[in-house]
Design a protein around this motif. Sequence first.
Motif, PDB file in Angstrom:
ATOM      1  N   GLU A   4     -33.540  49.957  47.259  1.00  0.00           N
ATOM      2  CA  GLU A   4     -33.688  48.077  47.094  1.00  0.00           C
ATOM      3  C   GLU A   4     -32.735  48.263  46.347  1.00  0.00           C
ATOM      4  O   GLU A   4     -31.748  46.699  45.964  1.00  0.00           O
ATOM      5  CB  GLU A   4     -34.224  48.756  45.525  1.00  0.00           C
ATOM      6  CG  GLU A   4     -36.522  48.462  46.559  1.00  0.00           C
ATOM      7  CD  GLU A   4     -36.635  50.091  47.476  1.00  0.00           C
ATOM      8  OE1 GLU A   4     -35.945  50.739  47.230  1.00  0.00           O
ATOM      9  OE2 GLU A   4     -37.373  49.652  48.161  1.00  0.00           O
ATOM     10  N   ARG A  26     -30.345  44.997  47.016  1.00  0.00           N
ATOM     11  CA  ARG A  26     -29.444  43.504  45.740  1.00  0.00           C
ATOM     12  C   ARG A  26     -28.443  43.584  45.750  1.00  0.00           C
ATOM     13  O   ARG A  26     -27.374  42.726  45.495  1.00  0.00           O
ATOM     14  CB  ARG A  26     -29.830  44.624  44.556  1.00  0.00           C
ATOM     15  CG  ARG A  26     -29.493  43.946  42.873  1.00  0.00           C
ATOM     16  CD  ARG A  26     -30.569  44.584  41.631  1.00  0.00           C
ATOM     17  NE  ARG A  26     -29.646  46.165  41.851  1.00  0.00           N
ATOM     18  CZ  ARG A  26     -28.742  46.382  41.872  1.00  0.00           C
ATOM     19  NH1 ARG A  26     -27.981  45.513  41.560  1.00  0.00           N
ATOM     20  NH2 ARG A  26     -28.307  48.053  41.282  1.00  0.00           N
ATOM     21  N   ARG A  74     -26.685  39.882  45.532  1.00  0.00           N
ATOM     22  CA  ARG A  74     -26.110  39.728  44.738  1.00  0.00           C
ATOM     23  C   ARG A  74     -24.594  39.184  45.857  1.00  0.00           C
ATOM     24  O   ARG A  74     -23.444  37.868  45.359  1.00  0.00           O
ATOM     25  CB  ARG A  74     -25.020  40.467  43.612  1.00  0.00           C
ATOM     26  CG  ARG A  74     -25.179  40.055  42.763  1.00  0.00           C
ATOM     27  CD  ARG A  74     -24.758  41.774  41.502  1.00  0.00           C
ATOM     28  NE  ARG A  74     -23.883  42.816  42.137  1.00  0.00           N
ATOM     29  CZ  ARG A  74     -22.963  42.797  42.418  1.00  0.00           C
ATOM     30  NH1 ARG A  74     -21.569  41.593  41.529  1.00  0.00           N
ATOM     31  NH2 ARG A  74     -22.180  44.266  42.726  1.00  0.00           N
TER      32      ARG A  74
END
Lengths: 154, 154, 154
Positions: C23, C27, C31
């Motif tokens: 995860e 992420r 981003r």
Amino acid sequence: MKCATEHLTFNTKRRREMVRITEEVRRVVARSGIQEGMVLVSAMHITAAVWVNDDEPGLHDDVSHWLDALAPPGRYWTKESDADGAMQIRHHDYRHHRTGEDNADAHLKNLLIGHQVIVPVTKGNLDLGPWQQVFYMEFDGQRPKRLVIKAIGE
Amino acid sequence: MKCATEHLTFNTKRRREMVRITEEVRRVVARSGIQEGMVLVSAMHITAAVWVNDDEPGLHDDVSHWLDALAPPGRYWTKESDADGAMQIRHHDYRHHRTGEDNADAHLKNLLIGHQVIVPVTKGNLDLGPWQQVFYMEFDGQRPKRLVIKAIGE
Amino acid sequence: MKCATEHLTFNTKRRREMVRITEEVRRVVARSGIQEGMVLVSAMHITAAVWVNDDEPGLHDDVSHWLDALAPPGRYWTKESDADGAMQIRHHDYRHHRTGEDNADAHLKNLLIGHQVIVPVTKGNLDLGPWQQVFYMEFDGQRPKRLVIKAIGE
């Protein structure tokens, strides 16, 4: 930056198989038009591996046999001392097999060899040494399994 | 995208040798002008490896000795049960040696360690931890062998 | 070319721990806005590893136990022949421990598993197979240790 991605699917006839894929990797790079960069070759399953080495059948047999010694199918063993300090070989069932699977050794072989390599791309070609070939190594086949080839560069 | 490629040649005095190459990798990155990216360090032969670890001579001795335990020179062994279920150690000749080679263990050591690493490049420098050094590990030297360093980024 | 870098710090409660970080990697990629490229996940310490495999607790136990068989804590062993050719198991102290350290086995486990993986990024997401999860494997924790995630692409 240029990028090219291709997914291959293998469905080997035997449970364990070694498939040379240097030519497929070269084809993806040629198609991409990339002159300088890198190409990642990565198994998408956790019971297969990608290996760069010699295309010599005797060596492939050695590797297969030796992998069974380090990561045995069925059960594995450890060496432990008993109360008098004498050596004891103890056998263990893989806990992974409690899920109904029987391929714990294939996971360990994936761990030993690794599931991916990066091949550098120089002047539009794979920058490999004279005996380096790229192999897909299947440890639990006879069903469709995927691999991704991704080239990036310019 | 920027790219820089350099090939190094090693011709070690001893058959097995560990050569620190962090400085060479740093130099290629500095010369490239790359501020953010990655640098691939990859042996082009199949009986050598690239390793990132501590520059501590005792550990290097441990690794060398331990690699011989897992991938022995000359012959290898497996543990097998005989008819009464007693443990038997059996010795095997490497099939690769039927080709006239004597370096099957060097191929297995290459497999255990891996022939390449990627070092991240951040703010123009190698983004390594405090004890991480890059080593070329030779298992079958005393002849010219190549390694490629390729940096990509911006 | 886009680039995104993030450093994570782990301070595990136990000396050995397996932490799922898929995860976090996802992420960092989200981003970055990268649609096509690669993300490097690399431990910055030499007694930890990064592994891509199944999130199955039985398998994790097997791997941990099996790693101890190949790279034992405390002391290691080799099989050697004595004068009559009989098999002898000999125990050895790690030379690395003469420095005051007690974690030589953690260095060997790092070597077996590898300290880094590359995850391909396709259409803005991690291009992983159905059971592939990314794990940080700590072998000598209970102190702050870093890992770098670096994505490059477009």
